[in-house]
Motif scaffolding. Sequence first.
Motif, PDB file in Angstrom:
ATOM      1  N   TYR A  99     -13.572 -29.329 -59.267  1.00 53.73           N
ATOM      2  CA  TYR A  99     -12.615 -28.411 -59.284  1.00 53.73           C
ATOM      3  C   TYR A  99     -11.756 -28.773 -57.826  1.00 53.73           C
ATOM      4  O   TYR A  99     -12.407 -28.394 -56.708  1.00 53.73           O
ATOM      5  CB  TYR A  99     -13.039 -27.124 -59.306  1.00 53.73           C
ATOM      6  CG  TYR A  99     -13.473 -26.698 -60.820  1.00 53.73           C
ATOM      7  CD1 TYR A  99     -12.384 -26.418 -61.808  1.00 53.73           C
ATOM      8  CD2 TYR A  99     -14.898 -26.842 -61.183  1.00 53.73           C
ATOM      9  CE1 TYR A  99     -12.896 -26.119 -63.131  1.00 53.73           C
ATOM     10  CE2 TYR A  99     -15.167 -26.709 -62.382  1.00 53.73           C
ATOM     11  CZ  TYR A  99     -14.218 -26.171 -63.357  1.00 53.73           C
ATOM     12  OH  TYR A  99     -14.702 -25.968 -64.458  1.00 53.73           O
ATOM     13  N   PHE A 100     -10.590 -29.127 -57.687  1.00 52.99           N
ATOM     14  CA  PHE A 100      -9.856 -29.559 -56.647  1.00 52.99           C
ATOM     15  C   PHE A 100      -9.609 -28.284 -55.798  1.00 52.99           C
ATOM     16  O   PHE A 100      -9.000 -27.260 -56.172  1.00 52.99           O
ATOM     17  CB  PHE A 100      -8.630 -30.348 -57.058  1.00 52.99           C
ATOM     18  CG  PHE A 100      -7.776 -30.866 -55.899  1.00 52.99           C
ATOM     19  CD1 PHE A 100      -8.330 -31.371 -54.845  1.00 52.99           C
ATOM     20  CD2 PHE A 100      -6.218 -30.049 -55.648  1.00 52.99           C
ATOM     21  CE1 PHE A 100      -7.502 -31.949 -53.808  1.00 52.99           C
ATOM     22  CE2 PHE A 100      -5.344 -30.758 -54.716  1.00 52.99           C
ATOM     23  CZ  PHE A 100      -5.943 -31.733 -53.721  1.00 52.99           C
ATOM     24  N   GLY A 101      -9.714 -28.364 -54.578  1.00 51.19           N
ATOM     25  CA  GLY A 101      -9.692 -27.133 -53.678  1.00 51.19           C
ATOM     26  C   GLY A 101      -8.216 -27.157 -53.021  1.00 51.19           C
ATOM     27  O   GLY A 101      -7.800 -26.462 -51.884  1.00 51.19           O
ATOM     28  N   GLY A 102      -7.328 -28.435 -53.191  1.00 48.70           N
ATOM     29  CA  GLY A 102      -6.013 -28.188 -52.402  1.00 48.70           C
ATOM     30  C   GLY A 102      -5.900 -29.186 -51.256  1.00 48.70           C
ATOM     31  O   GLY A 102      -4.736 -29.655 -50.795  1.00 48.70           O
ATOM     32  N   THR A 103      -7.014 -29.912 -50.909  1.00 47.90           N
ATOM     33  CA  THR A 103      -6.787 -30.780 -49.668  1.00 47.90           C
ATOM     34  C   THR A 103      -7.379 -32.228 -50.175  1.00 47.90           C
ATOM     35  O   THR A 103      -8.696 -32.175 -50.693  1.00 47.90           O
ATOM     36  CB  THR A 103      -7.804 -30.409 -48.402  1.00 47.90           C
ATOM     37  OG1 THR A 103      -7.296 -29.064 -48.199  1.00 47.90           O
ATOM     38  CG2 THR A 103      -7.903 -31.122 -47.366  1.00 47.90           C
ATOM     39  N   LEU A 104      -6.498 -33.376 -49.944  1.00 49.03           N
ATOM     40  CA  LEU A 104      -7.349 -34.437 -50.318  1.00 49.03           C
ATOM     41  C   LEU A 104      -8.361 -35.040 -49.599  1.00 49.03           C
ATOM     42  O   LEU A 104      -8.220 -34.711 -48.283  1.00 49.03           O
ATOM     43  CB  LEU A 104      -5.914 -35.300 -50.274  1.00 49.03           C
ATOM     44  CG  LEU A 104      -4.906 -35.315 -51.129  1.00 49.03           C
ATOM     45  CD1 LEU A 104      -3.498 -36.297 -50.961  1.00 49.03           C
ATOM     46  CD2 LEU A 104      -5.358 -35.488 -52.539  1.00 49.03           C
ATOM     47  N   LEU A 105      -9.251 -35.821 -50.139  1.00 48.23           N
ATOM     48  CA  LEU A 105     -10.259 -36.042 -48.934  1.00 48.23           C
ATOM     49  C   LEU A 105     -10.240 -37.522 -48.690  1.00 48.23           C
ATOM     50  O   LEU A 105     -11.125 -38.038 -47.860  1.00 48.23           O
ATOM     51  CB  LEU A 105     -11.585 -36.011 -50.116  1.00 48.23           C
ATOM     52  CG  LEU A 105     -12.037 -34.486 -50.420  1.00 48.23           C
ATOM     53  CD1 LEU A 105     -13.344 -34.504 -51.434  1.00 48.23           C
ATOM     54  CD2 LEU A 105     -12.259 -33.598 -49.425  1.00 48.23           C
ATOM     55  N   GLY A 106      -9.509 -38.237 -49.412  1.00 49.78           N
ATOM     56  CA  GLY A 106      -9.344 -39.734 -49.027  1.00 49.78           C
ATOM     57  C   GLY A 106     -10.544 -40.510 -49.577  1.00 49.78           C
ATOM     58  O   GLY A 106     -11.416 -39.831 -50.036  1.00 49.78           O
ATOM     59  N   ALA A 107     -10.505 -41.753 -49.788  1.00 48.32           N
ATOM     60  CA  ALA A 107     -11.271 -42.627 -50.393  1.00 48.32           C
ATOM     61  C   ALA A 107     -12.816 -42.552 -49.910  1.00 48.32           C
ATOM     62  O   ALA A 107     -13.846 -42.192 -50.600  1.00 48.32           O
ATOM     63  CB  ALA A 107     -11.128 -44.041 -50.420  1.00 48.32           C
ATOM     64  N   GLY A 108     -13.007 -42.337 -48.563  1.00 45.72           N
ATOM     65  CA  GLY A 108     -14.178 -42.300 -47.988  1.00 45.72           C
ATOM     66  C   GLY A 108     -14.789 -40.968 -48.213  1.00 45.72           C
ATOM     67  O   GLY A 108     -16.016 -40.736 -48.508  1.00 45.72           O
ATOM     68  N   GLY A 109     -13.886 -39.830 -48.239  1.00 48.24           N
ATOM     69  CA  GLY A 109     -14.478 -38.523 -48.293  1.00 48.24           C
ATOM     70  C   GLY A 109     -14.790 -38.494 -49.653  1.00 48.24           C
ATOM     71  O   GLY A 109     -15.783 -37.819 -50.090  1.00 48.24           O
ATOM     72  N   LEU A 110     -14.333 -38.945 -50.743  1.00 46.69           N
ATOM     73  CA  LEU A 110     -14.564 -38.867 -52.138  1.00 46.69           C
ATOM     74  C   LEU A 110     -15.907 -39.735 -52.430  1.00 46.69           C
ATOM     75  O   LEU A 110     -16.967 -39.195 -53.092  1.00 46.69           O
ATOM     76  CB  LEU A 110     -13.590 -39.414 -52.990  1.00 46.69           C
ATOM     77  CG  LEU A 110     -12.143 -38.715 -53.129  1.00 46.69           C
ATOM     78  CD1 LEU A 110     -11.196 -39.463 -53.948  1.00 46.69           C
ATOM     79  CD2 LEU A 110     -12.551 -37.395 -53.965  1.00 46.69           C
ATOM     80  N   VAL A 111     -16.269 -40.811 -51.875  1.00 48.43           N
ATOM     81  CA  VAL A 111     -17.152 -41.446 -51.970  1.00 48.43           C
ATOM     82  C   VAL A 111     -18.448 -40.736 -51.482  1.00 48.43           C
ATOM     83  O   VAL A 111     -19.665 -40.574 -52.071  1.00 48.43           O
ATOM     84  CB  VAL A 111     -17.436 -42.761 -51.238  1.00 48.43           C
ATOM     85  CG1 VAL A 111     -18.646 -43.510 -50.883  1.00 48.43           C
ATOM     86  CG2 VAL A 111     -16.603 -43.737 -51.933  1.00 48.43           C
ATOM     87  N   ARG A 112     -18.367 -40.009 -50.205  1.00 47.21           N
ATOM     88  CA  ARG A 112     -19.554 -39.310 -49.668  1.00 47.21           C
ATOM     89  C   ARG A 112     -19.605 -37.944 -50.638  1.00 47.21           C
ATOM     90  O   ARG A 112     -20.847 -37.651 -50.905  1.00 47.21           O
ATOM     91  CB  ARG A 112     -19.020 -38.882 -48.437  1.00 47.21           C
ATOM     92  CG  ARG A 112     -19.433 -39.927 -47.293  1.00 47.21           C
ATOM     93  CD  ARG A 112     -19.142 -39.340 -45.898  1.00 47.21           C
ATOM     94  NE  ARG A 112     -17.681 -38.825 -45.562  1.00 47.21           N
ATOM     95  CZ  ARG A 112     -16.659 -39.669 -45.105  1.00 47.21           C
ATOM     96  NH1 ARG A 112     -16.703 -40.930 -45.030  1.00 47.21           N
ATOM     97  NH2 ARG A 112     -15.489 -38.901 -45.076  1.00 47.21           N
ATOM     98  N   ALA A 113     -18.642 -37.268 -50.946  1.00 50.56           N
ATOM     99  CA  ALA A 113     -18.702 -36.170 -51.554  1.00 50.56           C
ATOM    100  C   ALA A 113     -19.420 -36.267 -53.130  1.00 50.56           C
ATOM    101  O   ALA A 113     -20.430 -35.719 -53.595  1.00 50.56           O
ATOM    102  CB  ALA A 113     -17.320 -35.406 -52.001  1.00 50.56           C
TER     103      ALA A 113
END
Length: 206
Positions: A99-113
């Motif tokens: 569920y998107f929280g309003g702040t983009l995480l970027g590719a690296g942030g998504l991989v980690r998440a």
Amino acid sequence: MPAPYLTLATVVEHETEAKRSRFICALAPARSVEEAVAFIGERRQKHPGATHNCTAYVIGQRIQKGDDDGEPGGTAGTPMVQALVGRGFSDVVAVVTRYFGGTLLGAGGLVRAYGSAVTETLDRAEPVRMVPAKLVRVAVAHDQAGRVENDLRASRHPVREVTYAGEVTFAVAVGEDEVAPFADWVATLTAGRARVDVGDDIHVPA
């Protein structure tokens, strides 16, 4: 040669958060692609309003599949698969609902998440260790079948299937290093009248 692996006995769910985005990970046992797809469908129905339902499953020694479900390519499904494989899991499916929280995480942030959503959920699971075994078929005459079945079911070797035809055949899961002693035991039990055939490679709980 088949190797030991870990799997799950039950569904495990855990929620993490990254920059106000919620990541709800659900893991389940899946012994086939069909079971994995069915679980994925259940999770999509449970969270129809989610931004993404990203998935991964590992079945057997060869099947590995991840789906980014609209996230940038390689940022969700792949790290989820890597998290499962890296921990030695197979016959398992993972669904991470975001569920998107309003702040983009970027590719690296998504991989980690997505990767950490799976690993943190695995940390809360009780893994089942599966070890290599053989499916051994024991064929006996009908007059011996009742006693043989009772003794087989009382043993530590799971009876997977019973087939009644001209003779009665029991498919039994036997640990790889126990096949020879098992065959000797059956020979003694049946006074040498049983036919024992060693079949497919399988896995059984340790």
